[in-house]
Scaffold this active site. Structure first.
Site, PDB file in Angstrom:
ATOM      1  N   LYS A   1       4.634  27.011  17.415  1.00 23.55           N
ATOM      2  CA  LYS A   1       4.299  25.792  16.690  1.00 23.55           C
ATOM      3  C   LYS A   1       4.033  24.671  17.696  1.00 23.55           C
ATOM      4  O   LYS A   1       4.947  24.158  18.336  1.00 23.55           O
ATOM      5  CB  LYS A   1       5.428  25.351  15.758  1.00 23.55           C
TER       6      LYS A   1
ATOM      7  N   SER B   1      12.377  15.510  21.681  1.00 29.70           N
ATOM      8  CA  SER B   1      13.355  14.427  21.737  1.00 29.70           C
ATOM      9  C   SER B   1      14.787  14.947  21.740  1.00 29.70           C
ATOM     10  O   SER B   1      15.069  16.065  21.302  1.00 29.70           O
ATOM     11  CB  SER B   1      13.166  13.494  20.534  1.00 29.70           C
TER      12      SER B   1
ATOM     13  N   THR C   1      17.311  13.777  19.948  1.00 35.09           N
ATOM     14  CA  THR C   1      17.839  13.857  18.584  1.00 35.09           C
ATOM     15  C   THR C   1      17.464  15.181  17.916  1.00 35.09           C
ATOM     16  O   THR C   1      18.321  15.874  17.355  1.00 35.09           O
ATOM     17  CB  THR C   1      17.322  12.682  17.735  1.00 35.09           C
TER      18      THR C   1
ATOM     19  N   GLU D   1      14.483  21.340  26.382  1.00 30.72           N
ATOM     20  CA  GLU D   1      14.086  20.339  27.371  1.00 30.72           C
ATOM     21  C   GLU D   1      13.835  19.050  26.601  1.00 30.72           C
ATOM     22  O   GLU D   1      13.005  19.022  25.695  1.00 30.72           O
ATOM     23  CB  GLU D   1      12.829  20.774  28.134  1.00 30.72           C
TER      24      GLU D   1
ATOM     25  N   CYS E   1       7.929  13.474  30.804  1.00 31.04           N
ATOM     26  CA  CYS E   1       9.395  13.459  30.807  1.00 31.04           C
ATOM     27  C   CYS E   1       9.942  13.252  32.211  1.00 31.04           C
ATOM     28  O   CYS E   1      11.091  12.839  32.380  1.00 31.04           O
ATOM     29  CB  CYS E   1       9.945  14.740  30.187  1.00 31.04           C
TER      30      CYS E   1
ATOM     31  N   GLU F   1      14.763   5.806  26.800  1.00 28.30           N
ATOM     32  CA  GLU F   1      13.458   6.339  27.170  1.00 28.30           C
ATOM     33  C   GLU F   1      12.371   5.690  26.314  1.00 28.30           C
ATOM     34  O   GLU F   1      12.417   5.763  25.088  1.00 28.30           O
ATOM     35  CB  GLU F   1      13.425   7.858  26.990  1.00 28.30           C
TER      36      GLU F   1
END
Length: 476
Positions: free
Chosen positions: A172, A226, A228, A247, A281, A379
């Site tokens: 995905k 993310s 979360t 990651e 990142c 971030e």
């Protein structure tokens, strides 16, 4: 307008719903409409992968190697064409986009070789007449969920090892960048893999991603995104004892000491913080500079920063492309307001209105910052960085480590003493000395510590720790 379908069990499968894919450099340019997979289609893809697993995992390792090599070769042959699509879809400037596509091709070529290098161990048992074999086997069906900021390289470094080690894949991609995923899938579809070994299901994380994560038929999940969402995925995978690899975020420091080559330090900081529109990142969003060089560094950095050319990603004169989406741009501008309200001074950082309608933002630098400001701890994921003053190396190191994240860190210095100490004491997964924090080779491990990563490393032969399971065999 061209429509692009999902790929399930070796066939292109239409959907009842499609979503337009817009060029962030030119909102009048619609790249195409991409299928949004239904829950039933996701389940079909998972079942197809499950059914194909025995055939693929016991296939000849030469067959696997040949398939991956073929995929890598076509990607490299078409790197300019696919690079243009990537720049048009994600907003990365063309040179960087072509470089990313080239990296993806090299990753498949590397793992073609890994198919033939997977080894085991034979040991004598403590019992006379007994031999012990330690071997690696494929995990099974893996769900791969990838982000928009590297829309072909990150899928490549997940898909290639998954297939190399004999797993079947349900992939995905990010909802913002389905075009590169579709082209990669089209190449994979002609590589000779049995039906069901590789499946593409496009759509939102809320629907498609959650269905993959929660499926009892998916043995492992690799996710980049993310913090979360990553933590939620980890909790759910652990509940059903599925393997998980994450990651996630970063708030990476770039330390500049008094003895650094000033021009070099400015250039590598510029590249670390702002290239790829700061949407990496590994980007250095905290520039930590010792007192004696601070003013000179600030002056030279601002001179270069404010002269950077922002524009259409396909324009050869552009140095910084657009932000990827309206939502991301809105988030960046929100942080611009937050930083100023907290007492920082912001150079640049405003939205730009150019000839073409797009998500353009002038690169920004926060100065007069305090380390506990939100712009220095959270971030942002855009072309914005914070400049922080420290008195010496010890304070710089302490500040560099004072974050919940631990992906990458850089240091600019001519001192072997400080470089060596920083390599040992920076609490991150990757350290760069006199180099930008962005830019990691495809044949070395990628990953971090603390809130940045969870589970085994990605890339290189370290990928086998996630995509294989160890079996111990006793033979009398």
């Amino acid at each position: 307008m061209t429509r692009f379908d999902n790929f399930i069990n070796g066939e292109w499968v239409a959907s009842t719903e499609y979503k337009a894919n817009y060029n962030p450099s030119d909102l009048d340019d619609v790249i195409g409409e991409y299928a949004q997979a239904s829950i039933s289609q996701v389940n079909e893809a998972v079942q197809a992968a499950r059914s194909a697993f025995k055939q693929w995992t016991f296939a000849s390792i030469q067959a696997r190697a040949d398939a991956l090599d073929k995929i890598g070769s076509e990607i490299l042959q078409r790197n300019k064409e696919i690079g243009e699509l990537l720049a048009r879809e994600e907003g990365k400037v063309l040179a960087e986009a072509i470089g990313e596509v080239t990296r993806a091709g090299n990753i498949f070529k590397y793992f073609a070789g890994e198919c033939l290098r997977l080894s085991g161990t034979t040991l004598p048992s403590v019992r006379s007449g007994v031999q012990v074999e330690v071997v690696r086997e494929a995990v099974g069906v893996v769900g791969l969920i990838t982000p928009w900021n590297f829309p072909i390289a990150i899928p490549a470094w997940k898909i290639a090892p998954a297939l190399a080690y004999g797993n079947c894949v349900v992939f995905k991609p990010a909802d913002l960048t389905p075009g590169c995923a579709w082209v990669l899938t089209e190449i994979i579809s002609r590589a000779g893999l049995p039906a069901g070994v590789f499946n593409l299901v496009m759509g939102s994380g809320r629907n498609v991603g959650n269905c993959i994560v929660d499926s009892p038929e998916v043995d492992a999940i690799s996710f980049t995104g993310s913090v979360t969402v990553g933590r939620s995925i980890a909790e759910r995978c652990i509940q059903r004892q599925a393997k998980v690899q994450l990651e996630m975020g970063g708030k990476n420091p770039q330390v500049i000491l008094d003895d650094a080559d000033l021009d070099q330090a400015v250039e590598l900081s510029l590249q670390s913080a702002y290239f790829s529109t700061g949407q990496r990142c590994t980007a250095s969003s905290r520039l930590i500079v010792t007192d004696k060089i601070y003013d000179s560094f600030k002056e030279k950095l601002l001179e270069k920063l404010l002269s950077l050319r922002v524009g259409d990603a396909l324009d050869s004169n552009t140095q910084i492309g657009p932000v990827v989406s309206a939502q991301q741009l809105e988030n960046n501008l929100k942080y611009a307001e937050i930083g100023v309200k907290e007492g920082a001074h912001l150079y640049g950082g405003q939205r730009l209105e150019l000839a073409k309608k797009g998500f353009y933002q002038k690169p920004g630098l926060f100065v007069e910052c305090k380390p506990d400001m939100r712009v220095c701890t959270e971030e942002i994921f855009g072309p914005m960085a914070s400049l922080l003053r420290v008195k010496d190396y010890d304070e710089a190191l302490a500040m560099a480590n004072a974050t919940e994240f631990g992906l990458a860190a850089g240091i600019a210095t001519q001192s072997l003493k400080y470089a060596q100490h920083f390599k040992q004491h920076a609490q991150v997964g990757m350290v760069m000395v006199n180099l930008p924090t962005a830019g990691v080779d495809y044949h070395v491990p990628f990953g971090g510590r603390k809130a940045s990563s969870y589970g085994p490393r990605e890339q290189a032969n370290y990928a086998k720790e996630f995509y294989t399971s160890v079996k111990t065999v006793y033979v009398a």
